[in-house]
Design a protein around this motif. Structure first.
Motif: not given
Length: 81
Positions: A22-43
């Motif tokens: 949320q902070s990245l997008r709110a501050n203008g980041h428009d590049g790729k964001i990859t999230v790596i987690g143990d589960e294949a679920l949204l936060p």
């Protein structure tokens, strides 16, 4: 990768990841964001999962930090273990 196309990798798919996206997008980041987690679920919120959700007091979609539409619009990539 160029400075004009920065890519971000967030390790962990919990509350901090949702806030970071949320902070990245709110501050203008428009590049790729990859999230790596143990589960294949949204936060999602872990404490309510173990309490209110399992008791049937809240719906599954209320566990997410943001609505599903927000994640779709954020255009991030979720990778699970």
């Amino acid at each position: 990768m160029s400075v004009a196309d920065p890519r971000i990798v967030i390790i962990g798919a919990g509350q901090a990841a949702a806030q970071c996206m949320q902070s990245l997008r709110a501050n203008g980041h428009d590049g790729k964001i990859t999230v790596i987690g143990d589960e294949a679920l949204l936060p999602y919120q872990r404490p309510p999962l173990s309490k209110a959700f399992l008791k049937g007091e809240i719906a599954e979609d209320r566990l997410l930090f943001k609505p599903v539409d927000w994640y779709d619009q954020t255009e991030f990539f979720l990778e699970s273990n």
